[in-house]
Design an enzyme around this catalytic site. Sequence first.
Site, PDB file in Angstrom:
ATOM      1  N   GLY A  52      53.887  59.272  17.311  1.00  0.00           N
ATOM      2  CA  GLY A  52      55.243  59.802  17.261  1.00  0.00           C
ATOM      3  C   GLY A  52      56.192  58.631  17.135  1.00  0.00           C
ATOM      4  O   GLY A  52      55.964  57.723  16.330  1.00  0.00           O
ATOM      5  N   GLU A  53      57.182  58.599  17.972  1.00  0.00           N
ATOM      6  CA  GLU A  53      58.137  57.484  17.958  1.00  0.00           C
ATOM      7  C   GLU A  53      58.070  56.804  19.325  1.00  0.00           C
ATOM      8  O   GLU A  53      58.501  57.376  20.330  1.00  0.00           O
ATOM      9  CB  GLU A  53      59.537  58.021  17.633  1.00  0.00           C
ATOM     10  CG  GLU A  53      60.599  56.958  17.584  1.00  0.00           C
ATOM     11  CD  GLU A  53      60.227  55.757  16.729  1.00  0.00           C
ATOM     12  OE1 GLU A  53      59.802  55.943  15.569  1.00  0.00           O
ATOM     13  OE2 GLU A  53      60.343  54.623  17.224  1.00  0.00           O
ATOM     14  N   SER A  54      57.514  55.592  19.328  1.00  0.00           N
ATOM     15  CA  SER A  54      57.245  54.946  20.617  1.00  0.00           C
ATOM     16  C   SER A  54      58.518  54.680  21.411  1.00  0.00           C
ATOM     17  O   SER A  54      58.503  54.746  22.644  1.00  0.00           O
ATOM     18  CB  SER A  54      56.458  53.650  20.407  1.00  0.00           C
ATOM     19  OG  SER A  54      57.109  52.828  19.477  1.00  0.00           O
ATOM     20  N   CYS A  84      48.408  55.436  17.646  1.00  0.00           N
ATOM     21  CA  CYS A  84      49.596  54.995  16.900  1.00  0.00           C
ATOM     22  C   CYS A  84      50.747  54.627  17.866  1.00  0.00           C
ATOM     23  O   CYS A  84      50.634  53.633  18.559  1.00  0.00           O
ATOM     24  CB  CYS A  84      49.982  56.041  15.861  1.00  0.00           C
ATOM     25  SG  CYS A  84      50.872  55.311  14.487  1.00  0.00           S
ATOM     26  N   ARG A 111      54.802  46.602  15.557  1.00  0.00           N
ATOM     27  CA  ARG A 111      55.182  47.953  15.110  1.00  0.00           C
ATOM     28  C   ARG A 111      55.551  47.959  13.632  1.00  0.00           C
ATOM     29  O   ARG A 111      56.049  46.971  13.114  1.00  0.00           O
ATOM     30  CB  ARG A 111      56.389  48.461  15.909  1.00  0.00           C
ATOM     31  CG  ARG A 111      56.106  48.683  17.370  1.00  0.00           C
ATOM     32  CD  ARG A 111      57.388  49.110  18.094  1.00  0.00           C
ATOM     33  NE  ARG A 111      57.907  50.354  17.563  1.00  0.00           N
ATOM     34  CZ  ARG A 111      59.198  50.564  17.276  1.00  0.00           C
ATOM     35  NH1 ARG A 111      60.084  49.623  17.475  1.00  0.00           N
ATOM     36  NH2 ARG A 111      59.573  51.733  16.807  1.00  0.00           N
ATOM     37  N   ILE A 138      50.118  56.430   9.580  1.00  0.00           N
ATOM     38  CA  ILE A 138      51.500  56.834   9.312  1.00  0.00           C
ATOM     39  C   ILE A 138      52.454  55.840   9.985  1.00  0.00           C
ATOM     40  O   ILE A 138      52.530  55.775  11.206  1.00  0.00           O
ATOM     41  CB  ILE A 138      51.787  58.252   9.857  1.00  0.00           C
ATOM     42  CG1 ILE A 138      50.803  59.272   9.256  1.00  0.00           C
ATOM     43  CG2 ILE A 138      53.233  58.657   9.554  1.00  0.00           C
ATOM     44  CD1 ILE A 138      50.877  60.650   9.884  1.00  0.00           C
ATOM     45  N   ARG A 139      53.137  55.075   9.157  1.00  0.00           N
ATOM     46  CA  ARG A 139      54.040  54.033   9.696  1.00  0.00           C
ATOM     47  C   ARG A 139      53.355  53.348  10.904  1.00  0.00           C
ATOM     48  O   ARG A 139      53.912  53.248  11.996  1.00  0.00           O
ATOM     49  CB  ARG A 139      55.386  54.647  10.096  1.00  0.00           C
ATOM     50  CG  ARG A 139      56.547  53.727   9.788  1.00  0.00           C
ATOM     51  CD  ARG A 139      57.831  54.483   9.558  1.00  0.00           C
ATOM     52  NE  ARG A 139      58.230  55.213  10.746  1.00  0.00           N
ATOM     53  CZ  ARG A 139      58.992  54.718  11.713  1.00  0.00           C
ATOM     54  NH1 ARG A 139      59.445  53.492  11.636  1.00  0.00           N
ATOM     55  NH2 ARG A 139      59.318  55.450  12.735  1.00  0.00           N
ATOM     56  N   HIS A 174      45.747  58.225  13.186  1.00  0.00           N
ATOM     57  CA  HIS A 174      45.886  59.543  13.819  1.00  0.00           C
ATOM     58  C   HIS A 174      44.572  60.330  13.731  1.00  0.00           C
ATOM     59  O   HIS A 174      44.290  60.905  12.680  1.00  0.00           O
ATOM     60  CB  HIS A 174      46.979  60.344  13.116  1.00  0.00           C
ATOM     61  CG  HIS A 174      48.354  59.842  13.388  1.00  0.00           C
ATOM     62  ND1 HIS A 174      49.194  60.436  14.301  1.00  0.00           N
ATOM     63  CD2 HIS A 174      49.028  58.795  12.878  1.00  0.00           C
ATOM     64  CE1 HIS A 174      50.331  59.778  14.343  1.00  0.00           C
ATOM     65  NE2 HIS A 174      50.264  58.773  13.484  1.00  0.00           N
ATOM     66  N   GLU A 176      43.898  63.122  15.077  1.00  0.00           N
ATOM     67  CA  GLU A 176      44.122  64.548  15.358  1.00  0.00           C
ATOM     68  C   GLU A 176      44.527  65.326  14.105  1.00  0.00           C
ATOM     69  O   GLU A 176      44.768  66.517  14.183  1.00  0.00           O
ATOM     70  CB  GLU A 176      45.197  64.699  16.451  1.00  0.00           C
ATOM     71  CG  GLU A 176      46.638  64.397  16.036  1.00  0.00           C
ATOM     72  CD  GLU A 176      46.938  62.914  15.848  1.00  0.00           C
ATOM     73  OE1 GLU A 176      46.005  62.091  15.937  1.00  0.00           O
ATOM     74  OE2 GLU A 176      48.094  62.581  15.559  1.00  0.00           O
TER      75      GLU A 176
HETATM   76  N1  GLN Z   1      56.268  53.674  13.857  1.00  0.00           N
HETATM   77  C1  GLN Z   1      56.106  54.441  15.033  1.00  0.00           C
HETATM   78  C2  GLN Z   1      56.582  53.667  16.261  1.00  0.00           C
HETATM   79  O1  GLN Z   1      56.828  52.520  16.183  1.00  0.00           O
HETATM   80  C3  GLN Z   1      54.659  54.845  15.234  1.00  0.00           C
HETATM   81  C4  GLN Z   1      54.266  55.792  14.130  1.00  0.00           C
HETATM   82  C5  GLN Z   1      53.280  56.842  14.536  1.00  0.00           C
HETATM   83  O2  GLN Z   1      52.978  57.049  15.700  1.00  0.00           O
HETATM   84  N2  GLN Z   1      52.795  57.531  13.553  1.00  0.00           N
HETATM   85  O3  GLN Z   1      56.707  54.234  17.295  1.00  0.00           O
END
Ligand code: GLN
Length: 210
Positions: A52-54, A84, A111, A138-139, A174, A176
Amino acid sequence: MRIGIVGYQGDVSEHADILASMKKQYKRDVEVVLIRSREALMSVAGLIIPGGESTTIFRLLKEYNLFDAVAERVKAGMPIMGTCAGLILISRDNPAERVRSLNLIDARIRRNAYGRQGESFIENIEIDGIGRFSAVFIRAPVIESVGKSVTVMAKHNGLPVMIRDNNVLGLTFHPELTGDARIHDYFIDMIGRRGYISTPEREWYVADLL
Ligand code: GLN
């Protein structure tokens, strides 16, 4: 066994779905609990911090007084899987990043190291003890270095993408999202029967929320 998923933001329902699917597929006796409070955290035998977004997940863990509580339980032996953004949170704290990490595994993370969302990709990787796996990045963060206590279970382009130190498992991708439950199955093996505590709190059962 009861497995918790930090349930504020990110791929929460995707992890919950794949764990729920394992009852049939793997005959695993799994109950999924969304973790948003200390009480809920105390009731699970293992924990997943999703992607997600850390920065957001970090902020909410702090706000709900879970940040130190998670660290304490993992240091006392509770297995944890960080995927992630979740990996960023369990890794070694890196002052160069905006996120404060929990220092649960000796790995230095950068990151967003592959670039923006558009630079996301899917690649087959080879995981020790599991085999070929279709990994969705993903990113994603990059694991720049790991300490001696850390086992690298898979690499991509020469860089570690799946690591383990005892009760702590971290992935830059990921697991999942592809319907392949082998990594969750591996994590459930890590949990075994250790730390099983049964204190039902029905309002947190994902089965009631789906
Ligand atoms: N770029 C996100 C972060 O820095 C991590 C991306 C993800 O969990 N898919 O939190």
